[in-house]
Design an enzyme around this catalytic site. Structure first.
Site, PDB file in Angstrom:
ATOM      1  N   CYS A  82      72.403  -6.965 100.402  1.00 20.20           N
ATOM      2  CA  CYS A  82      71.279  -5.979 100.354  1.00 20.20           C
ATOM      3  C   CYS A  82      71.347  -5.503 101.924  1.00 20.20           C
ATOM      4  CB  CYS A  82      69.790  -6.778  99.960  1.00 20.20           C
ATOM      5  SG  CYS A  82      68.527  -5.680 100.354  1.00 20.20           S
ATOM      6  N   CYS A  85      67.418  -6.952 103.299  1.00 15.48           N
ATOM      7  CA  CYS A  85      67.346  -8.476 103.607  1.00 15.48           C
ATOM      8  C   CYS A  85      68.616  -9.366 103.663  1.00 15.48           C
ATOM      9  CB  CYS A  85      66.249  -9.073 102.650  1.00 15.48           C
ATOM     10  SG  CYS A  85      66.922  -9.451 101.043  1.00 15.48           S
ATOM     11  N   CYS A 130      66.581  -5.537  94.696  1.00 10.80           N
ATOM     12  CA  CYS A 130      66.808  -6.653  95.117  1.00 10.80           C
ATOM     13  C   CYS A 130      65.689  -7.771  94.871  1.00 10.80           C
ATOM     14  CB  CYS A 130      66.781  -6.640  96.719  1.00 10.80           C
ATOM     15  SG  CYS A 130      66.952  -8.070  97.653  1.00 10.80           S
ATOM     16  N   CYS A 133      63.579  -8.844  98.644  1.00 11.29           N
ATOM     17  CA  CYS A 133      62.726  -7.858  99.356  1.00 11.29           C
ATOM     18  C   CYS A 133      62.265  -6.730  98.721  1.00 11.29           C
ATOM     19  CB  CYS A 133      63.485  -7.293 100.741  1.00 11.29           C
ATOM     20  SG  CYS A 133      64.883  -6.060 100.101  1.00 11.29           S
ATOM     21  N   CYS A 153      74.971   1.067  88.655  1.00 17.47           N
ATOM     22  CA  CYS A 153      75.239   2.286  89.406  1.00 17.47           C
ATOM     23  C   CYS A 153      74.413   2.031  90.893  1.00 17.47           C
ATOM     24  CB  CYS A 153      74.983   3.580  88.712  1.00 17.47           C
ATOM     25  SG  CYS A 153      75.153   4.956  89.467  1.00 17.47           S
TER      26      CYS A 153
END
Ligand SMILES: [Zn+2]
Length: 173
Positions: A82, A85, A130, A133, A153
């Site tokens: 991510c 984070c 995510c 976060c 995607c």
């Protein structure tokens, strides 16, 4: 007679015990998918930690222009984390060329993404983000390659690629 009945009962019980053991082993495997503790952090607080373009994707659900991400051409072994984070979200082994112009994957790292329904295009799509976060990543479709038939995607701006030769970054809070 009594004794024989007891033995017969035990004989019947044995397979059930084995099945019980098998089921609990399967449950353990399922539980092995890590549970991610969600961060208690306002989205606005990420603004100074990511680029303006990445912020627009991650926390305002913007979609980057198709074909714009350098990650489309990233084919090395490694991990996609991510961009906010740094939680690992995809392994390079699950990346495939979907021809859409967005980095695409057959599956995420188990337990590392969360879902919501997205009605922006009228037809519902499965939005995912995510799990740590809450940063928006992309959408999951069911037209991916066999056997899972899933196409995740993803916006390249929402990911950082860490090659296998480098250490994964520490999680950011
Ligand atoms: Zn994150």
């Amino acid at each position: 007679m009594q004794r024989r009945t007891l033995l017969q009962r035990l004989a019947l019980l044995a397979p059930a015990l084995l099945i019980g053991r098998y089921v609990s082993a399967a449950a353990n495997t399922e539980a092995a998918a890590e549970t991610i503790q969600a961060l208690d952090k306002a989205h606005e607080a990420w603004r100074s930690q990511v680029s303006a373009d990445a912020y627009a994707v991650l926390f305002e659900e913007n979609t980057e222009r198709s074909g714009s991400s350098p990650l489309n051409d990233e084919h090395r072994d490694g991990t996609f984390v991510c961009a906010a984070c740094y939680l690992p979200l995809f392994d390079s082994a699950s990346k495939f060329n979907s021809g859409t112009g967005w980095p695409s994957f057959t599956q995420p790292i188990a337990g590392h993404v969360g879902f919501s329904r997205d009605f922006k295009l009228i037809l519902p799509r499965t939005e995912y983000h995510c799990a740590r976060c809450g940063g928006h990543q992309g959408h999951r479709f069911d037209d991916g390659p066999a056997p899972r038939n899933e196409r995740w995607c993803n916006n390249g701006l929402a990911l950082n690629f860490i090659p296998k030769t480098a250490a994964l970054p520490a999680l950011r809070s």
